[in-house]
Design an enzyme around this catalytic site. Structure first.
Site, PDB file in Angstrom:
ATOM      1  N   CYS A   1      -0.365   4.116   2.202  1.00 21.69           N
ATOM      2  CA  CYS A   1      -0.210   3.883   3.650  1.00 21.69           C
ATOM      3  C   CYS A   1       1.249   4.080   4.072  1.00 21.69           C
ATOM      4  O   CYS A   1       1.518   4.639   5.134  1.00 21.69           O
ATOM      5  CB  CYS A   1      -0.617   2.457   4.035  1.00 21.69           C
ATOM      6  SG  CYS A   1      -2.135   1.864   3.301  1.00 21.69           S
ATOM      7  N   ASP A   2       2.175   3.564   3.278  1.00 18.96           N
ATOM      8  CA  ASP A   2       3.567   3.454   3.734  1.00 18.96           C
ATOM      9  C   ASP A   2       4.543   4.363   2.996  1.00 18.96           C
ATOM     10  O   ASP A   2       5.717   4.428   3.367  1.00 18.96           O
ATOM     11  CB  ASP A   2       4.044   1.990   3.572  1.00 18.96           C
ATOM     12  CG  ASP A   2       3.185   1.038   4.388  1.00 18.96           C
ATOM     13  OD1 ASP A   2       2.732   1.444   5.477  1.00 18.96           O
ATOM     14  OD2 ASP A   2       2.968  -0.106   3.934  1.00 18.96           O
TER      15      ASP A   2
ATOM     16  N   CYS B   1       0.838  -1.197   0.000  1.00 17.01           N
ATOM     17  CA  CYS B   1       0.000   0.000   0.000  1.00 17.01           C
ATOM     18  C   CYS B   1       0.877   1.252   0.000  1.00 17.01           C
ATOM     19  O   CYS B   1       1.404   1.642   1.046  1.00 17.01           O
ATOM     20  CB  CYS B   1      -0.925  -0.023   1.220  1.00 17.01           C
ATOM     21  SG  CYS B   1      -1.940   1.459   1.347  1.00 17.01           S
TER      22      CYS B   1
END
Ligand code: NAP
Length: 306
Positions: A134-135, A131
């Site tokens: 997300c990261d 992701c």
């Protein structure tokens, strides 16, 4: 209860809205308490009617607010099994809670496909990610590889090119299948290099990822990277469903546009079902179609008086 909707991505949220409009007594279960499914991870959505440009997260939050305004009830619960219980369905959740309803809509979508190479699992959270939104922030100023050639991979590479110093897009063929406009945008990014006809053989490092081995037409070499973003598609999340719900050859639920799975009272909406085009707009359409099917099913199978 009339209906349990399992999953709160675009399909589940749309089903939730339509269930309220149909005055059904319904609950929508979501695993993480936030919902949105894979759409929530999309950096930018520019093909959902009415929104020229919006993040996937903002779009799913808008859907959720819409559902809540109509009275939808959401529960944080992970369905692990559904089974017939007389004329009802019983949904068993990971925390032991059970829900009973006349009908179930399965809208649990897909899970990211794994590369299945040495080092991948060991470095999840330490350089391997599924992701980018997300990261991505952990890789500011660093070097990353994105693996894949579809819309997700190209979107991830674009997103990461704004953060990372260098991005390698590693694709196993010599053409991308991603949207052409996004491909054209990718070509304008000076810090992105596409490695064509290239596969990742392994991922290695110490405490965190330091590189991966790539193979291009038979030639193997080390690629120094701090992160590997795997974006090679998805597999349907169907493990919790009964075996009598037929799957197609790729494992998706074999259901048509009406969402009927062939198992009475069990319907499928969104990316989990067999279809040609997996997009937010087709998932939302599925949610609506499924609720229409549920209404028909409930009318034709009225509960016997007690
Ligand atoms: P996808 O379209 O299935 O693409 C997967 C990519 O990964 C393909 O390029 C494929 O290569 C490659 N791949 C698959 N298995 C591999 C393996 N084992 N090793 C190396 N490469 C592998 O998946 P996606 O990009 O996640 O997209 C899924 C769906 O969501 C699509 O319908 C897409 O259009 C949609 N989506 C839409 C948007 C948007 O509209 N904004 C954004 C993201 C996703 P080949 O090309 O060689 O098969």
């Amino acid at each position: 209860m009339d209906l349990v909707i399992i999953g709160a991505g675009a399909a589940g949220l749309s089903a939730s809205i339509y269930a309220q409009r149909a005055a059904l007594e319904a609950r929508t279960l979501e695993r993480d308490g936030v919902g949105g499914g894979q759409l929530a991870e999309a950096v930018q959505v520019d093909n959902y009617p009415g929104f020229a440009r919006i993040s996937g997260f903002a779009l799913t939050q808008a859907m959720r607010r819409h559902a809540e305004a109509l009275g939808s009830v959401f529960e944080t619960a992970e369905a692990v099994r559904v089974a017939r219980a007389g004329v009802d369905w019983e949904v068993q959740c990971a925390d032991g809670v059970r829900y009973r309803a006349r009908a179930v809509i399965a809208a649990t979508g897909t899970q990211r496909r794994r590369l299945e190479v040495p080092g991948e699992t060991a470095y999840i959270g330490r350089g391997v990610s599924y992701c980018a939104t997300c990261d991505g922030a952990f890789f500011r100023g660093k070097t990353v590889a994105v693996v894949g050639g579809g819309d997700t991979a190209v979107d991830d590479a674009l997103f990461l090119s704004d953060l990372a110093a260098r991005v390698y897009l590693v694709h196993r063929r010599d053409t991308l299948r991603a949207n052409r406009r996004r491909q054209a945008l990718l070509r304008t990014r000076q810090n992105v290099t596409v490695l064509w006809d290239t596969v990742v053989r392994d991922i290695y490092g110490a405490d965190a990822v330091t590189g991966c081995t790539v193979q291009t037409r038979g030639e193997t070499r080390a690629l120094a990277v701090d992160g590997v973003f795997v974006a090679i598609g998805a597999v349907p999340h169907t493990g919790w469903l009964p075996p009598e719900a037929a799957r197609d050859a790729a494992g998706y639920l074999a259901a048509g546009e009406d969402g009927a799975t062939g198992v009475p009272g069990l319907f499928a909406a969104g990316d989990i079902r067999s279809k040609r085009l997996r997009q937010a707009v087709t998932a939302a359409a599925d949610g609506a179609c499924c609720v229409a099917s549920v209404e028909r099913y409930l009318q034709e199978n009225r509960k016997p008086p007690v």
